[in-house]
Motif scaffolding. Structure first.
Motif, PDB file in Angstrom:
ATOM      1  N   LYS A  12      62.475  32.542 -23.103  1.00 21.04           N
ATOM      2  CA  LYS A  12      62.082  33.162 -21.829  1.00 21.04           C
ATOM      3  C   LYS A  12      60.621  33.609 -21.860  1.00 21.04           C
ATOM      4  CE  LYS A  12      63.590  36.516 -18.419  1.00 21.04           C
ATOM      5  NZ  LYS A  12      62.272  37.016 -18.119  1.00 21.04           N
ATOM      6  N   GLN A  13      60.218  34.135 -23.018  1.00 24.83           N
ATOM      7  CA  GLN A  13      58.814  34.555 -23.151  1.00 24.83           C
ATOM      8  C   GLN A  13      57.875  33.364 -22.999  1.00 24.83           C
ATOM      9  OE1 GLN A  13      57.919  36.298 -26.939  1.00 24.83           O
ATOM     10  NE2 GLN A  13      55.698  36.204 -26.598  1.00 24.83           N
ATOM     11  N   LYS A  14      58.200  32.225 -23.644  1.00 24.31           N
ATOM     12  CA  LYS A  14      57.365  31.043 -23.564  1.00 24.31           C
ATOM     13  C   LYS A  14      57.349  30.450 -22.153  1.00 24.31           C
ATOM     14  CE  LYS A  14      55.979  31.087 -27.782  1.00 24.31           C
ATOM     15  NZ  LYS A  14      54.563  31.434 -28.059  1.00 24.31           N
ATOM     16  N   LEU A  15      58.510  30.469 -21.494  1.00 27.26           N
ATOM     17  CA  LEU A  15      58.576  29.950 -20.129  1.00 27.26           C
ATOM     18  C   LEU A  15      57.762  30.817 -19.175  1.00 27.26           C
ATOM     19  CD1 LEU A  15      62.367  28.986 -19.975  1.00 27.26           C
ATOM     20  CD2 LEU A  15      60.441  27.401 -19.888  1.00 27.26           C
ATOM     21  N   ASP A  16      57.871  32.129 -19.339  1.00 25.54           N
ATOM     22  CA  ASP A  16      57.068  33.045 -18.515  1.00 25.54           C
ATOM     23  C   ASP A  16      55.581  32.790 -18.718  1.00 25.54           C
ATOM     24  OD1 ASP A  16      58.771  34.548 -16.966  1.00 25.54           O
ATOM     25  OD2 ASP A  16      59.173  36.014 -18.539  1.00 25.54           O
ATOM     26  N   SER A  17      55.199  32.674 -19.989  1.00 22.82           N
ATOM     27  CA  SER A  17      53.793  32.468 -20.322  1.00 22.82           C
ATOM     28  C   SER A  17      53.278  31.154 -19.733  1.00 22.82           C
ATOM     29  CB  SER A  17      53.613  32.479 -21.835  1.00 22.82           C
ATOM     30  OG  SER A  17      52.271  32.256 -22.186  1.00 22.82           O
ATOM     31  N   ALA A  18      54.109  30.108 -19.802  1.00 21.24           N
ATOM     32  CA  ALA A  18      53.712  28.812 -19.255  1.00 21.24           C
ATOM     33  C   ALA A  18      53.497  28.893 -17.757  1.00 21.24           C
ATOM     34  CB  ALA A  18      54.765  27.758 -19.590  1.00 21.24           C
ATOM     35  N   LYS A  19      54.419  29.563 -17.069  1.00 17.67           N
ATOM     36  CA  LYS A  19      54.299  29.676 -15.612  1.00 17.67           C
ATOM     37  C   LYS A  19      53.079  30.509 -15.229  1.00 17.67           C
ATOM     38  CE  LYS A  19      56.892  30.570 -11.403  1.00 17.67           C
ATOM     39  NZ  LYS A  19      55.846  31.323 -10.725  1.00 17.67           N
ATOM     40  N   TRP A  20      52.829  31.579 -15.969  1.00 18.53           N
ATOM     41  CA  TRP A  20      51.637  32.383 -15.715  1.00 18.53           C
ATOM     42  C   TRP A  20      50.394  31.520 -15.834  1.00 18.53           C
ATOM     43  CZ3 TRP A  20      52.134  37.619 -18.861  1.00 18.53           C
ATOM     44  CH2 TRP A  20      53.114  38.414 -18.261  1.00 18.53           C
ATOM     45  N   PHE A  21      50.319  30.738 -16.907  1.00 17.54           N
ATOM     46  CA  PHE A  21      49.124  29.935 -17.150  1.00 17.54           C
ATOM     47  C   PHE A  21      48.946  28.874 -16.062  1.00 17.54           C
ATOM     48  CE2 PHE A  21      46.499  26.723 -19.249  1.00 17.54           C
ATOM     49  CZ  PHE A  21      45.501  27.529 -19.782  1.00 17.54           C
TER      50      PHE A  21
ATOM     51  N   GLY B 225      51.327  18.867 -20.374  1.00 17.27           N
ATOM     52  CA  GLY B 225      50.374  18.293 -19.437  1.00 17.27           C
ATOM     53  C   GLY B 225      50.663  16.830 -19.222  1.00 17.27           C
ATOM     54  N   GLY B 226      50.070  16.261 -18.170  1.00 14.86           N
ATOM     55  CA  GLY B 226      50.282  14.860 -17.854  1.00 14.86           C
ATOM     56  C   GLY B 226      50.988  14.718 -16.530  1.00 14.86           C
ATOM     57  N   THR B 227      51.799  13.673 -16.408  1.00 15.30           N
ATOM     58  CA  THR B 227      52.510  13.416 -15.156  1.00 15.30           C
ATOM     59  C   THR B 227      53.991  13.705 -15.339  1.00 15.30           C
ATOM     60  OG1 THR B 227      50.953  11.685 -14.596  1.00 15.30           O
ATOM     61  CG2 THR B 227      53.031  11.707 -13.390  1.00 15.30           C
ATOM     62  N   LEU B 228      54.535  14.528 -14.518  1.00 24.55           N
ATOM     63  CA  LEU B 228      55.948  14.856 -14.562  1.00 24.55           C
ATOM     64  C   LEU B 228      56.708  13.795 -13.783  1.00 24.55           C
ATOM     65  CD1 LEU B 228      58.080  16.870 -15.476  1.00 24.55           C
ATOM     66  CD2 LEU B 228      57.735  18.134 -13.349  1.00 24.55           C
ATOM     67  N   GLU B 229      57.462  12.938 -14.488  1.00 26.71           N
ATOM     68  CA  GLU B 229      58.092  11.781 -13.850  1.00 26.71           C
ATOM     69  C   GLU B 229      59.179  12.189 -12.875  1.00 26.71           C
ATOM     70  OE1 GLU B 229      59.366   9.143 -16.866  1.00 26.71           O
ATOM     71  OE2 GLU B 229      57.329   8.658 -17.522  1.00 26.71           O
TER      72      GLU B 229
ATOM     73  N   MET C 262      48.191  24.845 -24.791  1.00 23.80           N
ATOM     74  CA  MET C 262      49.257  23.865 -24.946  1.00 23.80           C
ATOM     75  C   MET C 262      49.719  23.774 -26.405  1.00 23.80           C
ATOM     76  SD  MET C 262      47.949  20.859 -22.346  1.00 23.80           S
ATOM     77  CE  MET C 262      49.386  19.840 -22.629  1.00 23.80           C
ATOM     78  N   ASN C 263      48.792  23.971 -27.348  1.00 26.31           N
ATOM     79  CA  ASN C 263      49.163  23.958 -28.755  1.00 26.31           C
ATOM     80  C   ASN C 263      49.958  25.201 -29.142  1.00 26.31           C
ATOM     81  OD1 ASN C 263      47.912  21.496 -29.295  1.00 26.31           O
ATOM     82  ND2 ASN C 263      45.948  22.456 -29.786  1.00 26.31           N
TER      83      ASN C 263
END
Length: 489
Positions: free
Chosen positions: A332-341, A48-52, A40-41
């Motif tokens: 796009k790279q960061k979004l891909d990485s986030a979804k992978w994780f 993280g947390g609750t997606l409103e 996350m850093n």
């Protein structure tokens, strides 16, 4: 002359996502939480947390042909990734060297530490209570520096004299060093420090005790019959000193109160108690088992809406500058990485839960009442076949995960054991046999402990025909000494 050879090499290839999943699966709770915070850093697109709001991340929002040019620069060819390079046996994770998975989120995590000095510094400080000449002080400090962490001086006096001459330019006689050792070092606390062997260590401690009949007898035993004492030849001691069993028992009680590692007691006081965070919880309700996964292993993660909005903004821009195109590639790279994780974390949760469910079902009889003799023979392949996963995946779960049960917190790998056949032709777990062996030894007459061959006979009478050498192996695995060393007065 030219020779043409055809070599075939089979290697296991994994995608980056699969490698990421394997690395997450093998982490215990504490390490998983740390890995989560690191990700996350490092990736601002992961939150993280609750997606409103209910807007969920969809890859199709930005993964169009228009941006395929950016994929080529950052994409990773799965065929180029070798599992051996990423999950090498040389890359030993922390969970294999320690079982502490204490979490930073646990209450009372701030442990106050008392300001302390080291073992050797404490000994140096004690020298200030003696009136010593400069030479005597130098010798005493050198001796203290030669004492190991257990509190022993394991080097000969002659070697110490030579070392002082070569390293400190301090020339002295062995008699002077021996005098400092006996009259200064051996008077330091903890009692027994500076001893050259176990016998001397015990004697030093006994001689610092208040003299009593039992202490005096204990000193004689250690001084004159140390070998007989260590081998528990009690009959020989009774005859040698013409004493009663009660007198011998009191003397041995005095000896057993002594510390064989006086230095270890000092250093051990600063150790921190390890805490374990269970990955699973099993409860019994109305004769039914209920399994739950620790919430720390199932965090709520989502892709940053701000990053999705930025991606959409760049996507809607018709005339893009080079800087904007670079920004699109980065986002796009960061979004891909986030979804992978996020996908890897979800798969980790599913893998952990399905593996523990299979273990719980397999060992249902044990989990219902906690009787270890009801543990069935179970190997990794049994669970792997049951849930359709690879044995290595099950191993990664079992080796590092704990389950909280009504009977205590258990490491999953402790539920696995080989099978043996009893006299009725039924397969029984080696855990069951070890438990019965432990019970037999606990109930034996300590005046006449049972040797391994007699233990084998008793186990055979109870329906477990195993050889004496197998009994010895199980006894050693249980950290139970041989019969002679279990003997008591």
């Amino acid at each position: 002359m030219l020779k043409q050879n055809l070599n075939l090499k089979l290697s296991q290839k994994l995608s980056p996502q699969q490698i990421q999943l394997m690395k997450l699966i093998q982490l215990p709770t504490q390490a998983f939480e740390q890995r989560l915070m690191e990700e996350m850093n490092e990736n601002p697109a992961l939150e993280g947390g609750t997606l409103e709001d209910e807007d969920k991340f969809e890859k199709d929002e930005f993964d169009t042909d228009e941006y395929d040019d950016f994929d080529d620069a950052e994409s990773i060819d799965a065929n180029e990734i070798n599992i051996d390079e990423y999950l090498s046996n040389d890359e030993t994770p922390d969970y294999k060297t320690q079982t502490n998975n204490y979490s930073d989120d646990d209450e009372d995590r701030d442990i106050p530490f008392v300001a302390t000095v080291s073992f050797h510094q404490d000994l140096i400080n004690q020298l200030n209570t003696f009136v010593l000449s400069d030479e005597q002080r130098d010798i005493a400090e050198f001796l203290v520096g030669s004492i190991d962490d257990d509190g022993y001086l394991r080097r000969s006096i002659s070697d110490i004299v030579d070392d002082m001459a070569f390293t400190q330019a301090l020339y002295t006689e062995e008699s002077a060093v021996s005098k400092i050792l006996c009259h200064i070092i051996h008077e330091l606390e903890p009692s027994g420090v500076g001893a050259r062997d176990l016998q001397e260590c015990l004697l030093l401690q006994l001689k610092h005790k208040t003299p009593t009949e039992s202490v005096d007898l204990a000193i004689k035993i250690i001084e004159d019959q140390f070998d007989a004492f260590t081998k528990k030849h009690y009959e020989k001691l009774l005859q040698k000193f013409a004493i009663t069993k009660e007198q011998l028992k009191k003397a041995i009680d005095e000896i057993e109160k002594l510390n064989p590692k006086p230095g270890g007691a000092f250093s051990g006081s600063s150790k921190i108690t390890e805490h374990i965070v269970p990955d699973f919880t099993i409860r019994v309700t109305d004769d039914e088992l209920e399994l739950s996964l620790n919430g720390r292993n199932a965090p709520e993660l989502f892709v940053s809406k701000d990053y999705q909005d930025m991606m959409k903004t760049y996507k809607d821009t018709k005339d893009k500058s080079n800087a904007q195109r670079d920004a699109v590639q980065f986002i796009k790279q960061k979004l891909d990485s986030a979804k992978w994780f996020i996908d890897a974390v979800k798969q980790r949760q599913e893998t952990l839960y399905v593996t523990m469910s299979a273990i719980m079902e397999f060992q249902q009889e044990y989990f219902l009442d906690g009787d270890e003799t009801k543990l069935k023979p179970m190997i990794l392949k049994d669970i792997a076949d049951k849930i359709g996963l690879d044995i290595s995946t099950v191993s990664r779960v079992a080796n590092s995960k704990y389950v909280d049960t009504p009977y205590g917190t258990k490491l999953l790998k402790d539920f696995f054991s080989e099978a043996m056949v009893n006299d009725q032709g039924e397969e029984v777990s080696t855990i069951e046999i070890k438990k019965i062996l432990e019970q037999v030894i606990a109930e034996e007459d300590k005046n006449k402990p049972l040797p391994d061959d007699q233990l084998a006979v008793i186990l055979k009478e109870r329906g477990y025909p195993i050889a004496r050498r197998t009994v010895a192996k199980y006894r050693e695995q249980l950290d139970i000494p041989v019969a002679r060393m279990r003997k008591k007065i």
